[in-house]
Write a protein that holds these residues in place. Structure first.
Motif, PDB file in Angstrom:
ATOM      1  N   GLU A  78       0.843  -0.818  -0.350  1.00 49.15           N
ATOM      2  CA  GLU A  78       0.195  -0.459   0.520  1.00 49.15           C
ATOM      3  C   GLU A  78       1.073   0.849  -0.019  1.00 49.15           C
ATOM      4  N   PRO A  79       0.212   2.390  -0.734  1.00 48.71           N
ATOM      5  CA  PRO A  79       0.863   3.585  -0.272  1.00 48.71           C
ATOM      6  C   PRO A  79       1.328   3.921   1.112  1.00 48.71           C
ATOM      7  N   SER A  80       2.917   4.778   1.272  1.00 50.94           N
ATOM      8  CA  SER A  80       3.114   4.998   2.334  1.00 50.94           C
ATOM      9  C   SER A  80       3.119   5.969   2.775  1.00 50.94           C
ATOM     10  N   SER A  81       2.534   6.496   3.778  1.00 52.84           N
ATOM     11  CA  SER A  81       2.534   8.227   4.277  1.00 52.84           C
ATOM     12  C   SER A  81       3.840   8.612   5.190  1.00 52.84           C
ATOM     13  N   GLU A  82       3.850   7.640   5.820  1.00 55.63           N
ATOM     14  CA  GLU A  82       5.209   7.348   6.496  1.00 55.63           C
ATOM     15  C   GLU A  82       6.191   8.067   6.071  1.00 55.63           C
ATOM     16  N   TYR A  83       6.523   7.717   5.035  1.00 54.20           N
ATOM     17  CA  TYR A  83       7.819   7.786   4.008  1.00 54.20           C
ATOM     18  C   TYR A  83       7.761   8.623   3.208  1.00 54.20           C
ATOM     19  N   SER A  84       6.859   9.527   3.285  1.00 52.81           N
ATOM     20  CA  SER A  84       6.873  10.156   2.098  1.00 52.81           C
ATOM     21  C   SER A  84       7.832  11.179   2.128  1.00 52.81           C
ATOM     22  N   PHE A  85       8.577  11.699   3.811  1.00 54.02           N
ATOM     23  CA  PHE A  85       9.069  12.654   3.416  1.00 54.02           C
ATOM     24  C   PHE A  85      10.984  12.218   2.878  1.00 54.02           C
ATOM     25  N   ILE A  86      10.957  10.577   3.290  1.00 53.24           N
ATOM     26  CA  ILE A  86      11.865  10.214   2.498  1.00 53.24           C
ATOM     27  C   ILE A  86      12.507  10.647   0.920  1.00 53.24           C
ATOM     28  N   ALA A  87      10.518  10.162   0.116  1.00 53.16           N
ATOM     29  CA  ALA A  87      10.770  10.534  -1.095  1.00 53.16           C
ATOM     30  C   ALA A  87      11.585  11.957  -1.648  1.00 53.16           C
ATOM     31  N   LYS A  88      10.622  12.510  -0.566  1.00 53.27           N
ATOM     32  CA  LYS A  88      10.787  14.089  -1.452  1.00 53.27           C
ATOM     33  C   LYS A  88      12.545  14.283  -1.074  1.00 53.27           C
ATOM     34  N   GLN A  89      13.186  14.434  -0.182  1.00 51.29           N
ATOM     35  CA  GLN A  89      14.547  13.974   0.463  1.00 51.29           C
ATOM     36  C   GLN A  89      15.107  12.772  -0.933  1.00 51.29           C
ATOM     37  N   GLN A  90      15.066  12.244  -1.059  1.00 50.90           N
ATOM     38  CA  GLN A  90      15.597  11.100  -2.542  1.00 50.90           C
ATOM     39  C   GLN A  90      15.976  11.898  -4.114  1.00 50.90           C
ATOM     40  N   GLU A  91      14.958  12.670  -3.714  1.00 49.80           N
ATOM     41  CA  GLU A  91      14.105  13.140  -5.664  1.00 49.80           C
ATOM     42  C   GLU A  91      15.424  13.000  -6.086  1.00 49.80           C
ATOM     43  N   LYS A  92      15.902  12.712  -6.883  1.00 49.65           N
ATOM     44  CA  LYS A  92      17.299  13.318  -7.486  1.00 49.65           C
ATOM     45  C   LYS A  92      16.932  14.169  -8.426  1.00 49.65           C
ATOM     46  N   PRO A  93      17.856  15.366  -8.681  1.00 51.50           N
ATOM     47  CA  PRO A  93      17.045  16.804  -8.753  1.00 51.50           C
ATOM     48  C   PRO A  93      17.388  17.112 -10.472  1.00 51.50           C
ATOM     49  N   GLN A  94      16.696  18.163 -11.027  1.00 54.58           N
ATOM     50  CA  GLN A  94      16.713  17.850 -12.714  1.00 54.58           C
ATOM     51  C   GLN A  94      18.103  18.455 -12.837  1.00 54.58           C
ATOM     52  N   MET A  95      18.885  17.464 -14.021  1.00 53.86           N
ATOM     53  CA  MET A  95      19.893  17.534 -14.697  1.00 53.86           C
ATOM     54  C   MET A  95      19.693  19.621 -15.078  1.00 53.86           C
ATOM     55  N   GLN A 153      22.428  14.608 -20.385  1.00 55.50           N
ATOM     56  CA  GLN A 153      21.603  13.398 -20.638  1.00 55.50           C
ATOM     57  C   GLN A 153      22.464  12.062 -21.823  1.00 55.50           C
ATOM     58  N   GLY A 154      22.107  12.875 -22.637  1.00 51.67           N
ATOM     59  CA  GLY A 154      23.011  12.219 -23.735  1.00 51.67           C
ATOM     60  C   GLY A 154      24.141  12.315 -24.030  1.00 51.67           C
ATOM     61  N   ASP A 155      24.752  13.235 -23.446  1.00 51.55           N
ATOM     62  CA  ASP A 155      25.960  13.176 -23.370  1.00 51.55           C
ATOM     63  C   ASP A 155      26.368  12.561 -22.056  1.00 51.55           C
ATOM     64  N   ILE A 156      26.274  12.561 -21.147  1.00 57.36           N
ATOM     65  CA  ILE A 156      26.265  11.484 -20.623  1.00 57.36           C
ATOM     66  C   ILE A 156      26.080   9.796 -21.126  1.00 57.36           C
ATOM     67  N   ASN A 157      24.943   9.676 -21.483  1.00 56.70           N
ATOM     68  CA  ASN A 157      24.951   7.865 -22.642  1.00 56.70           C
ATOM     69  C   ASN A 157      26.231   8.064 -23.020  1.00 56.70           C
ATOM     70  N   ASP A 158      25.821   9.029 -24.196  1.00 60.77           N
ATOM     71  CA  ASP A 158      27.690   9.231 -25.453  1.00 60.77           C
ATOM     72  C   ASP A 158      28.599   8.748 -24.066  1.00 60.77           C
ATOM     73  N   LEU A 159      29.173   9.801 -23.477  1.00 59.40           N
ATOM     74  CA  LEU A 159      30.567   9.223 -22.748  1.00 59.40           C
ATOM     75  C   LEU A 159      30.674   7.894 -22.306  1.00 59.40           C
ATOM     76  N   ILE A 160      29.024   7.398 -21.446  1.00 58.13           N
ATOM     77  CA  ILE A 160      29.421   5.258 -20.843  1.00 58.13           C
ATOM     78  C   ILE A 160      29.850   4.767 -22.321  1.00 58.13           C
ATOM     79  N   GLU A 161      29.409   4.757 -23.218  1.00 62.66           N
ATOM     80  CA  GLU A 161      29.698   4.243 -24.321  1.00 62.66           C
ATOM     81  C   GLU A 161      30.954   4.201 -24.965  1.00 62.66           C
TER      82      GLU A 161
END
Length: 147
Positions: free
Chosen positions: A48-65, A71-79
């Motif tokens: 079931e969805p967790s309301s107790e851990y919603s703060f974790i989701a906010k803290q762990q969300e990755k910022p926008q590039m 992102q395409g440049d990083i994929n090219d770099l990995i290749e």
């Protein structure tokens, strides 16, 4: 990031990673980073969805590039990089990426047991983490050049 918990067990927080078209659900245990796969039916019955851990989701969300082309440049770099994948102790995947400039980034992920081990999934998770590390390093480089 969507956080779910085992019904009746708020201490068991899981991140929903993917729901595939063939009815499989991939979840990551937040506490021990173990990835599990189950069916949609079992997922709907057990989680079931967790309301107790919603703060974790906010803290762990990755910022926008920094910019959309990164992102395409990083994929090219990995290749253009050397990638080494090792299976360790029958249930751990280690991925090392040697970038063209010689810098090495590593990541690893373990399964609870050999039966739940999936090298392809684990490798993809490690590569995504490495790509995110590269984006952080690029952000640091960009911000430092502005000083």
């Amino acid at each position: 990031m969507k956080i779910y918990q085992v019904k009746g067990s708020p201490d068991n927080a899981m991140e929903l990673l993917e729901i595939t078209t063939n009815g499989k659900v991939k979840l990551r245990n937040i506490k021990n980073d173990v990835v599990i796969e189950t069916t949609v039916e079992a997922f709907e019955m057990a989680f079931e969805p967790s309301s107790e851990y919603s703060f974790i989701a906010k803290q762990q969300e990755k910022p926008q590039m920094i910019n959309q082309s990164e992102q395409g440049d990083i994929n090219d770099l990995i290749e253009k990089s050397q990638v080494k994948i090792d299976k360790v102790f029958d249930r751990c995947t280690m991925v090392a990426v040697k970038l063209p400039n010689g810098f090495i980034i590593t990541e690893s992920i373990s399964s609870v047991d050999e039966a739940s081990y999936n090298e392809e999934t684990n490798t993809q998770i490690c590569l995504e983490r490495i790509k995110y590390k590269i984006s952080e390093l690029e952000a640091y480089k960009t911000q430092s050049s502005e000083l």
